[in-house]
Design a protein around this motif. Sequence first.
Motif, PDB file in Angstrom:
ATOM      1  N   GLN A 243      51.677 -31.605  19.941  1.00  0.00           N
ATOM      2  CA  GLN A 243      52.042 -31.123  18.694  1.00  0.00           C
ATOM      3  C   GLN A 243      52.645 -29.749  18.593  1.00  0.00           C
ATOM      4  OE1 GLN A 243      48.235 -30.981  16.681  1.00  0.00           O
ATOM      5  NE2 GLN A 243      48.484 -33.017  15.617  1.00  0.00           N
ATOM      6  N   ASP A 244      52.324 -28.824  19.825  1.00  0.00           N
ATOM      7  CA  ASP A 244      52.814 -27.396  19.789  1.00  0.00           C
ATOM      8  C   ASP A 244      54.120 -27.302  20.522  1.00  0.00           C
ATOM      9  OD1 ASP A 244      50.423 -26.752  17.983  1.00  0.00           O
ATOM     10  OD2 ASP A 244      49.353 -25.840  19.392  1.00  0.00           O
ATOM     11  N   ILE A 245      54.017 -27.912  21.823  1.00  0.00           N
ATOM     12  CA  ILE A 245      55.094 -27.898  22.566  1.00  0.00           C
ATOM     13  C   ILE A 245      56.138 -28.839  22.480  1.00  0.00           C
ATOM     14  CG2 ILE A 245      55.876 -27.681  25.081  1.00  0.00           C
ATOM     15  CD1 ILE A 245      54.159 -25.478  23.906  1.00  0.00           C
ATOM     16  N   LEU A 246      55.707 -30.247  22.312  1.00  0.00           N
ATOM     17  CA  LEU A 246      56.755 -31.346  22.232  1.00  0.00           C
ATOM     18  C   LEU A 246      57.087 -31.528  20.910  1.00  0.00           C
ATOM     19  CD1 LEU A 246      54.907 -33.788  24.518  1.00  0.00           C
ATOM     20  CD2 LEU A 246      56.793 -32.320  25.106  1.00  0.00           C
ATOM     21  N   LYS A 247      56.456 -31.208  19.927  1.00  0.00           N
ATOM     22  CA  LYS A 247      56.789 -31.239  18.268  1.00  0.00           C
ATOM     23  C   LYS A 247      56.605 -32.648  17.952  1.00  0.00           C
ATOM     24  CE  LYS A 247      57.342 -26.722  18.101  1.00  0.00           C
ATOM     25  NZ  LYS A 247      56.379 -25.870  17.662  1.00  0.00           N
ATOM     26  N   ARG A 248      55.668 -33.379  18.700  1.00  0.00           N
ATOM     27  CA  ARG A 248      55.637 -34.622  18.350  1.00  0.00           C
ATOM     28  C   ARG A 248      54.138 -34.915  17.637  1.00  0.00           C
ATOM     29  NH1 ARG A 248      59.354 -37.990  21.363  1.00  0.00           N
ATOM     30  NH2 ARG A 248      58.343 -39.609  20.627  1.00  0.00           N
TER      31      ARG A 248
ATOM     32  N   ASN B 102      38.710 -32.582  26.907  1.00  0.00           N
ATOM     33  CA  ASN B 102      39.825 -31.602  26.812  1.00  0.00           C
ATOM     34  C   ASN B 102      40.929 -32.384  26.098  1.00  0.00           C
ATOM     35  OD1 ASN B 102      39.898 -29.702  29.111  1.00  0.00           O
ATOM     36  ND2 ASN B 102      38.810 -31.311  30.175  1.00  0.00           N
ATOM     37  N   SER B 103      40.410 -33.399  25.219  1.00  0.00           N
ATOM     38  CA  SER B 103      41.568 -34.198  24.290  1.00  0.00           C
ATOM     39  C   SER B 103      42.245 -33.352  23.475  1.00  0.00           C
ATOM     40  CB  SER B 103      40.985 -35.367  23.487  1.00  0.00           C
ATOM     41  OG  SER B 103      39.978 -34.693  22.772  1.00  0.00           O
ATOM     42  N   ALA B 104      41.716 -32.198  22.979  1.00  0.00           N
ATOM     43  CA  ALA B 104      42.222 -31.467  21.957  1.00  0.00           C
ATOM     44  C   ALA B 104      43.555 -30.628  22.844  1.00  0.00           C
ATOM     45  CB  ALA B 104      41.378 -30.089  21.592  1.00  0.00           C
ATOM     46  N   LYS B 105      43.229 -29.965  24.149  1.00  0.00           N
ATOM     47  CA  LYS B 105      44.374 -29.464  24.778  1.00  0.00           C
ATOM     48  C   LYS B 105      45.474 -30.245  24.858  1.00  0.00           C
ATOM     49  CE  LYS B 105      41.303 -26.601  27.665  1.00  0.00           C
ATOM     50  NZ  LYS B 105      40.958 -26.296  28.899  1.00  0.00           N
ATOM     51  N   ILE B 106      45.197 -31.715  24.999  1.00  0.00           N
ATOM     52  CA  ILE B 106      46.355 -32.459  25.190  1.00  0.00           C
ATOM     53  C   ILE B 106      47.069 -32.732  24.040  1.00  0.00           C
ATOM     54  CG2 ILE B 106      47.060 -34.983  25.870  1.00  0.00           C
ATOM     55  CD1 ILE B 106      44.635 -34.601  27.848  1.00  0.00           C
TER      56      ILE B 106
ATOM     57  N   SER C 193      50.132 -40.042  16.995  1.00  0.00           N
ATOM     58  CA  SER C 193      50.390 -41.375  16.994  1.00  0.00           C
ATOM     59  C   SER C 193      51.623 -41.625  17.600  1.00  0.00           C
ATOM     60  CB  SER C 193      50.652 -41.782  15.495  1.00  0.00           C
ATOM     61  OG  SER C 193      51.541 -41.058  14.995  1.00  0.00           O
ATOM     62  N   ASP C 194      52.366 -40.772  18.457  1.00  0.00           N
ATOM     63  CA  ASP C 194      53.608 -41.242  19.046  1.00  0.00           C
ATOM     64  C   ASP C 194      53.227 -41.734  20.452  1.00  0.00           C
ATOM     65  OD1 ASP C 194      55.495 -40.545  17.104  1.00  0.00           O
ATOM     66  OD2 ASP C 194      55.732 -38.487  17.824  1.00  0.00           O
ATOM     67  N   ILE C 195      51.852 -41.438  20.907  1.00  0.00           N
ATOM     68  CA  ILE C 195      51.311 -42.047  21.987  1.00  0.00           C
ATOM     69  C   ILE C 195      51.143 -43.398  21.831  1.00  0.00           C
ATOM     70  CG2 ILE C 195      49.475 -41.894  23.949  1.00  0.00           C
ATOM     71  CD1 ILE C 195      48.647 -39.101  22.696  1.00  0.00           C
ATOM     72  N   LYS C 196      51.901 -44.060  22.574  1.00  0.00           N
ATOM     73  CA  LYS C 196      51.883 -45.559  22.815  1.00  0.00           C
ATOM     74  C   LYS C 196      50.773 -46.210  24.052  1.00  0.00           C
ATOM     75  CE  LYS C 196      53.855 -45.536  18.776  1.00  0.00           C
ATOM     76  NZ  LYS C 196      53.283 -45.798  17.349  1.00  0.00           N
ATOM     77  N   THR C 197      50.924 -45.640  25.036  1.00  0.00           N
ATOM     78  CA  THR C 197      50.634 -46.038  26.114  1.00  0.00           C
ATOM     79  C   THR C 197      49.860 -45.063  27.027  1.00  0.00           C
ATOM     80  OG1 THR C 197      52.211 -47.606  26.299  1.00  0.00           O
ATOM     81  CG2 THR C 197      50.725 -47.733  28.132  1.00  0.00           C
ATOM     82  N   ILE C 198      48.601 -45.367  27.475  1.00  0.00           N
ATOM     83  CA  ILE C 198      47.874 -44.550  28.237  1.00  0.00           C
ATOM     84  C   ILE C 198      47.433 -45.216  29.633  1.00  0.00           C
ATOM     85  CG2 ILE C 198      45.638 -43.103  28.593  1.00  0.00           C
ATOM     86  CD1 ILE C 198      45.355 -43.144  25.426  1.00  0.00           C
ATOM     87  N   VAL C 199      48.265 -44.768  30.595  1.00  0.00           N
ATOM     88  CA  VAL C 199      48.071 -45.540  32.007  1.00  0.00           C
ATOM     89  C   VAL C 199      47.067 -44.427  32.829  1.00  0.00           C
ATOM     90  CG1 VAL C 199      49.268 -46.494  33.899  1.00  0.00           C
ATOM     91  CG2 VAL C 199      50.350 -46.138  31.751  1.00  0.00           C
TER      92      VAL C 199
END
Length: 223
Positions: free
Chosen positions: A44-49, A35-39, A52-58
């Motif tokens: 990209q499409d909703i947040l316009k980010r 499901n990584s493509a959905k995330i 690489s802006d993901i810095k932490t995955i908890v």
Amino acid sequence: MEIVPGIHQVDGVNGNCFIIVRDELTLIDTGMPKNSAKIVNYIQDILKRKPSDIKTIVLTHFHIDHVGDAFDLKKLSGAKVAIHKKDADYVAGRKTPPVPSGVKGMIVKVLMPLLFRSTPVEPDIRLNDGDTIAGLTTIHTPGHTPGSICLFDPASKILFAGDLLRFNGSKIEIGPLPLDTGEVQQSINKIAALDFDIMLSGHGIPLRPDASVKVREFAKRNT
């Protein structure tokens, strides 16, 4: 969907994935594998980010419906993966995960490896109770798994509850397949002492308003 300004939930990943949007992006849980493509598309499409802006995955615990895309998202973004130290070796693939006792536990033990597989991921950060990660306070809440955690965001007064509790739209429920029901009750009592407006769980829908009041009432009824 945007739950409150700066807190988003990605739908359709079979386990709630939350994104905290600030200068950097923080993911809480990653859903089932593939499901990584959905995330990424949501980012990209909703947040316009950018990814690489993901810095932490908890990760709130080691179950596959929460860690399924952690390896892919870490590889894509370069983010650091954090999980409680007691669940770290399970998500890294060094230990065989424990399962609940009884028939349900046997079903999980036999069927889950056949139906669903995720690539082990090496945690960069092993969390302890009380640690701060990406502005969130780590609360060790064992019972569902040995290293289950909740995360409290003081900026928004949101509690990310993992699979300790969930709200199904009409009532609060204990998360599925707990390993130790006694520890689960102690963990519920622990978060019931906090003050939070919204509870976001690994499954179900947001509990709001006055979420901590409702959790305290639930804890008293189930003591």
